[in-house]
Design an enzyme around this catalytic site. Structure first.
Site, PDB file in Angstrom:
ATOM      1  CE  LYS A 139      11.415 -25.113  10.728  1.00 48.43           C
ATOM      2  NZ  LYS A 139      12.221 -24.015  11.230  1.00 48.43           N
ATOM      3  CD  GLU A 198       7.979 -21.149  18.692  1.00 50.56           C
ATOM      4  OE1 GLU A 198       8.527 -20.364  17.921  1.00 50.56           O
ATOM      5  OE2 GLU A 198       6.747 -21.201  18.862  1.00 50.56           O
ATOM      6  CG  ASP A 226       0.864 -20.182  15.588  1.00 50.79           C
ATOM      7  OD1 ASP A 226       0.803 -19.550  14.508  1.00 50.79           O
ATOM      8  OD2 ASP A 226       1.877 -20.197  16.321  1.00 50.79           O
ATOM      9  NE  ARG A 241      -2.336  -0.964   3.306  1.00 50.65           N
ATOM     10  CZ  ARG A 241      -2.865  -1.353   4.448  1.00 50.65           C
ATOM     11  NH1 ARG A 241      -4.119  -1.126   4.687  1.00 50.65           N
ATOM     12  NH2 ARG A 241      -2.150  -1.966   5.367  1.00 50.65           N
ATOM     13  CG  ASP A 268       3.730 -26.242   7.117  1.00 54.53           C
ATOM     14  OD1 ASP A 268       4.832 -25.989   7.651  1.00 54.53           O
ATOM     15  OD2 ASP A 268       2.778 -26.713   7.745  1.00 54.53           O
ATOM     16  CG  HIS A 269       8.204 -21.961   8.068  1.00 58.48           C
ATOM     17  ND1 HIS A 269       7.104 -21.744   8.853  1.00 58.48           N
ATOM     18  CD2 HIS A 269       9.243 -22.039   8.924  1.00 58.48           C
ATOM     19  CE1 HIS A 269       7.464 -21.691  10.114  1.00 58.48           C
ATOM     20  NE2 HIS A 269       8.764 -21.870  10.197  1.00 58.48           N
ATOM     21  CE  LYS A 301       0.795 -20.505  10.579  1.00 57.41           C
ATOM     22  NZ  LYS A 301       1.556 -20.368  11.787  1.00 57.41           N
ATOM     23  CE  LYS A 346       4.123 -18.788  19.795  1.00 54.52           C
ATOM     24  NZ  LYS A 346       5.160 -19.046  18.818  1.00 54.52           N
ATOM     25  CG  HIS A 364       4.395 -25.401  11.464  1.00 53.73           C
ATOM     26  ND1 HIS A 364       4.298 -25.070  10.145  1.00 53.73           N
ATOM     27  CD2 HIS A 364       4.426 -24.231  12.135  1.00 53.73           C
ATOM     28  CE1 HIS A 364       4.284 -23.745  10.016  1.00 53.73           C
ATOM     29  NE2 HIS A 364       4.350 -23.220  11.221  1.00 53.73           N
TER      30      HIS A 364
END
Ligand code: BG6
Length: 484
Positions: free
Chosen positions: A182, A216, A235, A51, A177-178, A148, A331, A240
């Protein structure tokens, strides 16, 4: 050992959301790394589209800063940085109006690979798709990349799929999906299907259980608003961890090609049993010395969204009947550590007698950090003390084993973007796969919402809620320690 780099064809890549966080952190640095590796032809063009009013020079300055922040070690050769920046241009675009589209059309070259990266909120996917067609920009050969979250339940995922299908065929849609990008996740397939050693044992007869952990140390930080509407299940698990589970559990595909692999993954998802309420543990982190609580971070003292989840999952088919898969992610845990642990059964009978001890082989695949594999094997304890058995690790760090190329593993996004240009969908999710994952996830979420289940509080820097330990203890098993 030096990794082989096969250059891709010339391309035009448009990044919608080109000034966003993902572009800054991952997409632009990833492209720069591939450029440095010699994989991107000099003629290729990268067009930022967002934008903000900005010209190409402004976008180059933005990208220069992003590279300095997120790829500082790669910026030593200023000449290379400038050569990469010369490939960039920018269009200020109105996703819901007409502004910028004619200009974008003018920038696209008809005879090269065209890819459009939708690094924007899913609510805009349909608008972008419609305008790319309306302005005659997209062709039958164009590819779109979508990020995602691909929906927040089955219904919204279906809507997104339907919306994109109006303008693009499934072969043109690359759902990222990262985790699939990997290096070690791909290695999972290489280990399973490139060796004879594991496959004969890869079933309920020999595998006691499997653990998948994605832990994490960070909290939700500035993403509270998004995260609180998702939670760890949406998430991380629906995408994943589900993908990891599929790669572990699937049957050998007949070849490493997009539909062969994705057909097998889909069968796994469809074979998942519903999860009983007592096999789900949800948690929320408390405040700690070095950070606020989950509730403070998301700014809602009554939130019941989970920042941790552990599940015991069954894949109801012949191969896995009786072998549970324990999944956990969260997390603010003790360590940042992602790994897959395959715990084999103990030998059925010990010829050495009970005093010698006996234990199971354990194959650990470390996804991050320090990617590698460890196989725990039983040997004789050295020395004259009779036949006593001990476990020792056959340990392989990829960085050590592969030397320089092991240390330079490309980031997931680098690999995936190059796959888009190459037109290879193997590491991307197909529409039916995403829908099947939501079809399994939705009733679990609906279940705990109907029960008004509240997540258990856990202290940051720990393994998560106590009950997640119990999930295994009550089966006579234990989680592997969380350690970096
Ligand atoms: C993202 C999630 O998809 O994956 C984040 O939205 C999470 O919440 C991240 O932190 C983890 O990715 P990685 O590659 O750091 O393990």
């Amino acid at each position: 050992m030096v990794a082989r780099v096969i250059p891709v064809e010339d391309f035009d890549l448009v990044i919608f959301g080109g000034t966003g966080d993902l572009a800054r952190r991952k997409i632009l640095p990833g492209l720069f790394h591939r450029y440095l590796a010699g994989q991107i032809p000099r003629e290729a063009r990268i067009v930022g589209a967002a934008r903000s009013e900005m010209d190409a020079e402004g976008y180059r300055a933005f990208t220069r800063e992003a590279l300095q922040e997120f790829a500082p070690n790669s910026c030593k050769d200023g000449g290379q940085v400038e050569a990469f920046l010369a490939m960039l241009s920018y269009v200020a675009i109105d996703a819901r109006g007409d502004g910028g589209w004619t200009e974008l059309a003018g920038l696209m070259r008809p005879d090269v690979v065209q890819a459009f990266y939708f690094s924007v909120a899913p609510a805009l996917f349909g608008d972008l798709a419609e305008r790319l067609h309306g302005h005659g920009i997209a062709t039958e050969a164009s590819r779109i990349v979508v990020e995602k979250p691909f929906g927040r339940d089955l219904e919204s995922a279906r809507q997104l799929n339907r919306g994109l299908a109006e303008y693009f065929t499934e072969e043109q849609i690359y759902r990222i999906d990262h985790y699939l990008g990997k290096e070690t996740v791909q290695n999972l397939m290489a280990v399973r299907f490139g060796n004879v050693l594991f496959e004969p044992l890869w079933n309920a007869q020999f595998v006691d259980h499997i653990q998948v952990t994605v832990a994490e140390t960070v909290g939700v930080g500035g993403r509270g608003e998004y995260y609180d509407k998702s939670g760890a299940m949406r998430d991380m698990v629906q995408n994943h961890l589900m993908q990891l589970l599929c790669l572990i559990a699937m049957e050998p595909p007949s070849k490493f090609d997009p539909d062969a692999v994705r057909d097998e993954k889909l069968k796994v998802i469809r074979a998942l049993d519903p999860v009983a309420p007592e096999d789900i543990v949800r948690g929320q982190y408390r405040a700690g010395e070095d950070g606020p609580s989950y509730l403070e971070e998301v700014g809602d003292p009554r939130s019941t969204t989970e920042s941790f989840i552990a599940l015991k999952v069954h894949v109801a088919n012949w191969r896995w009947n009786g072998t549970p898969f324990y999944l956990r992610t969260g997390k603010r845990l003790r360590a940042r550590m992602s790994e897959i642990v395959v715990v084999f059964k103990e030998p059925p009978h010990s010829i050495f007698g009970d005093d010698a001890g006996r234990s199971a082989n354990i194959l650990t695949i470390r996804l991050q950090p320090d990617e590698g594999m460890t196989l725990q094997v039983t040997i004789k304890e050295p020395g004259p003390g009779g036949m006593r058995l001990i476990d020792v690790p056959l340990d392989m760090s990829f960085a050590e084993a592969l030397g320089e190329s092991g240390n330079q593993m490309p980031d997931a996004y680098e690999r995936l973007i190059m796959d888009v240009v190459r037109g290879n969908q193997t590491l991307f999710m197909r529409g039916d796969e995403v829908e099947a994952a939501w079809a399994w996830t939705d009733p679990l979420i609906a279940g705990w919402e109907a029960r008004r289940d509240k997540p258990q509080a856990y202290h940051p820097g720990t393994n998560g809620p106590e009950d997640s330990l119990m999930l295994l203890h009550r089966d006579g098993r234990r989680w592997r320690d969380l350690e970096a």
